[in-house]
Motif scaffolding. Structure first.
Motif, mmCIF file in Angstrom:
data_model
loop_
_atom_site.group_PDB
_atom_site.id
_atom_site.type_symbol
_atom_site.label_atom_id
_atom_site.label_comp_id
_atom_site.label_asym_id
_atom_site.label_seq_id
_atom_site.Cartn_x
_atom_site.Cartn_y
_atom_site.Cartn_z
ATOM 1 N N GLY A 1 -4.708 6.204 4.924
ATOM 2 C CA GLY A 1 -3.786 5.169 4.466
ATOM 3 C C GLY A 1 -3.521 5.239 2.979
ATOM 4 O O GLY A 1 -2.377 5.090 2.532
ATOM 5 N N GLU A 2 -4.553 5.488 2.189
ATOM 6 C CA GLU A 2 -4.365 5.551 0.744
ATOM 7 C C GLU A 2 -3.598 6.806 0.344
ATOM 8 O O GLU A 2 -2.727 6.754 -0.538
ATOM 9 C CB GLU A 2 -5.708 5.500 0.014
ATOM 10 N N ALA A 3 -3.880 7.921 0.979
ATOM 11 C CA ALA A 3 -3.138 9.150 0.673
ATOM 12 C C ALA A 3 -1.656 8.965 0.968
ATOM 13 O O ALA A 3 -0.791 9.361 0.170
ATOM 14 C CB ALA A 3 -3.704 10.328 1.469
ATOM 15 N N LEU A 4 -1.353 8.342 2.096
ATOM 16 C CA LEU A 4 0.046 8.121 2.447
ATOM 17 C C LEU A 4 0.675 7.048 1.567
ATOM 18 O O LEU A 4 1.879 7.126 1.264
ATOM 19 C CB LEU A 4 0.173 7.780 3.928
ATOM 20 N N ASN A 5 -0.100 6.081 1.115
ATOM 21 C CA ASN A 5 0.395 5.093 0.168
ATOM 22 C C ASN A 5 0.779 5.778 -1.144
ATOM 23 O O ASN A 5 1.855 5.504 -1.708
ATOM 24 C CB ASN A 5 -0.661 4.013 -0.069
ATOM 25 N N GLN A 6 -0.069 6.660 -1.617
ATOM 26 C CA GLN A 6 0.238 7.400 -2.848
ATOM 27 C C GLN A 6 1.441 8.318 -2.648
ATOM 28 O O GLN A 6 2.286 8.463 -3.543
ATOM 29 C CB GLN A 6 -0.978 8.203 -3.315
ATOM 30 N N LEU A 7 1.533 8.946 -1.478
ATOM 31 C CA LEU A 7 2.683 9.807 -1.178
ATOM 32 C C LEU A 7 3.972 9.001 -1.242
ATOM 33 O O LEU A 7 4.968 9.468 -1.786
ATOM 34 C CB LEU A 7 2.520 10.462 0.193
ATOM 35 N N ARG A 8 3.963 7.783 -0.696
ATOM 36 C CA ARG A 8 5.163 6.930 -0.752
ATOM 37 C C ARG A 8 5.607 6.697 -2.187
ATOM 38 O O ARG A 8 6.799 6.613 -2.464
ATOM 39 C CB ARG A 8 4.906 5.568 -0.095
#
Length: 92
Positions: free
Chosen positions: A26-33
């Motif tokens: 979730g955090e990796a994808l949050n940063q990707l966003r």
């Protein structure tokens, strides 16, 4: 120097196989966003994944085990496929 957006895909793909790694996914994808919203938007349910991460971290006392299991069995394989496809297509 900002990280290459593909590193967030890689982080998410590496963590997705382990139940306790949902927070990292979730955090990796949050940063990707934040760094590449267009790429992140190509991931099915990216906003729901980030929201799930937030629930796990901030609302862990109310987490439904059945929901976690359903996510693991039904959603993770779809996410794995999406991340693999994006990593393969990301090129160099």
């Amino acid at each position: 120097m900002p990280r290459d957006p593909r590193t967030y895909l890689w982080d998410a793909r590496q963590a997705v196989g382990l139940l306790r790694q949902f927070e990292i996914v979730g955090e990796a994808l949050n940063q990707l966003r934040k760094v590449d919203a267009e790429l992140a938007a190509r991931i099915p349910d990216v906003n729901r994944i980030v929201a799930f991460r937030n629930i796990l971290i901030h609302g862990y006392a109310s987490v439904d085990d059945a929901l976690v299991w359903q996510t693991l069995t039904d959603k993770v394989p779809v996410l794995e496929t999406a991340l693999d496809g994006l990593l393969d297509g990301a090129g160099g």
